[in-house]
Design an enzyme around this catalytic site. Structure first.
Site, PDB file in Angstrom:
ATOM      1  N   ASN A   1       0.849  -1.190   0.000  1.00 18.77           N
ATOM      2  CA  ASN A   1       0.000   0.000   0.000  1.00 18.77           C
ATOM      3  C   ASN A   1       0.892   1.250   0.000  1.00 18.77           C
ATOM      4  O   ASN A   1       0.794   2.124   0.846  1.00 18.77           O
ATOM      5  CB  ASN A   1      -0.960  -0.004   1.194  1.00 18.77           C
ATOM      6  CG  ASN A   1      -2.075   1.004   0.992  1.00 18.77           C
ATOM      7  OD1 ASN A   1      -2.288   1.884   1.804  1.00 18.77           O
ATOM      8  ND2 ASN A   1      -2.765   0.909  -0.109  1.00 18.77           N
TER       9      ASN A   1
ATOM     10  N   HIS B   1       6.974   5.828   1.283  1.00 14.98           N
ATOM     11  CA  HIS B   1       7.750   4.630   0.922  1.00 14.98           C
ATOM     12  C   HIS B   1       8.676   4.934  -0.258  1.00 14.98           C
ATOM     13  O   HIS B   1       9.824   4.503  -0.285  1.00 14.98           O
ATOM     14  CB  HIS B   1       6.821   3.496   0.486  1.00 14.98           C
ATOM     15  CG  HIS B   1       5.933   2.971   1.563  1.00 14.98           C
ATOM     16  ND1 HIS B   1       4.578   3.204   1.598  1.00 14.98           N
ATOM     17  CD2 HIS B   1       6.207   2.203   2.651  1.00 14.98           C
ATOM     18  CE1 HIS B   1       4.055   2.601   2.642  1.00 14.98           C
ATOM     19  NE2 HIS B   1       5.006   1.998   3.312  1.00 14.98           N
TER      20      HIS B   1
END
Ligand code: PAF
Length: 285
Positions: free
Chosen positions: A28, A33
């Site tokens: 996700n 990230h």
């Protein structure tokens, strides 16, 4: 980008990969990230990301089943980011037999998030140690958003003499200050407008300390009350010394540069965590 599911294939692929920089995730993926992937690229010849939603770190009443699984979109984002290898093991590959050997985290793993999510850091340390043994990276990148996790993993690497350099990645925030998190997807539009209050609160406390306040308990209590007034269920608002996350001396003997303010609170059905440095700085203490 190669997508690899098996440990054996991954090992073969990485045999002559040069300096491996690893970013473990539960998928996700968001901009936070992706910023860790870019940081990894600066440190390694071969960037390996993993996506594995680790059952061991979820409590019985937590969101393991509803944790967002967005593999195709994640794969595309990593591909665009120029990640070399995506390791996406099945549960069977990671836990072929019940994981009866577990890493025992240090006592600080039972405080802060560990107090409210019993067993969480056992699960995190156990899977991270397994992933480190599988990937055998030279460096691994962990976000400062999960500050307690970063510190506990770093301690584990030191105490188990793992030859891995832990590199911290800065928290990425939305324009209104909300730290990016996969769990932000659970927020309703009204909750999303309220959510940045957690960051603002932590920042206010940090600024008060930078301005000379040392009555940490009062600041924490005022922060908790303010959030509660706006409908949050607060787990903790805590001033800690960045070194070892220990409780600062009540008479203010800790250097403010070392202090961080951490918080966790639930808005509606969504638990958010965040933390700020009293004195913003690059890198990690
Ligand atoms: O931070 C996370 O996403 C997870 O805790 C990690 C490090 C990937 C372990 O499952």
């Amino acid at each position: 980008m190669e997508v690899i599911q098996s440990v054996e294939t991954l090992r073969e692929r990485l045999e002559r990969a040069g300096r491996v920089a690893f970013v473990p995730t539960m998928g996700n993926l968001h901009e936070g990230h992706l910023s860790l992937m870019r940081l990894a690229r600066k440190h390694g010849d071969c960037v390996v990301a993993s996506i594995f939603v680790n059952r061991l770190q979820f409590g019985p009443n937590e969101d393991f089943d509803r944790y967002p699984r967005t593999f195709e979109a994640d794969r595309e984002k990593l591909e665009r980011e120029g990640v070399d290898v995506l390791f996406a093991p099945t549960e069977q590959e990671m836990y072929a037999t019940p994981q009866v050997y577990r890493v025992q985290p240090p006592p600080v793993g039972d405080e802060l998030d560990g107090q409210f999510r019993p067993g969480f850091f056992h699960g995190v340390c156990t899977v991270v140690l397994k992933l480190f043994n599988i990937v055998q990276p030279d460096i691994a990148v962990f976000g400062k958003k999960d500050r307690q996790q970063l510190k506990i993993v770093r301690g584990m690497v030191q105490q188990f003499n793992l030859p891995i350099q832990i590199v911290p990645g800065e928290t990425v925030r939305a324009d209104d200050g909300l730290a990016l998190s996969s769990r932000n997807n659970y927020l309703t539009p009204v909750e999303r407008t309220e959510a940045p209050r957690l960051y603002r609160m932590l920042r206010e406390i940090a600024d008060a300390i930078a301005g000379g306040r040392t009555d940490y308990a009062n600041l924490e209590a005022a922060g908790r009350a303010e959030l509660a007034r706006h409908g949050w269920k607060v787990d903790y608002i805590a001033v800690r010394n960045g070194i070892g996350l220990r409780i600062p001396h009540p008479e203010g003997f800790d250097h403010p540069n070392l202090l961080i303010v951490l918080g966790a609170a639930t808005l509606g059905a969504t638990r958010l965590i965040d933390n700020v440095d009293v004195t913003p700085k690059d890198g990690e203490d």
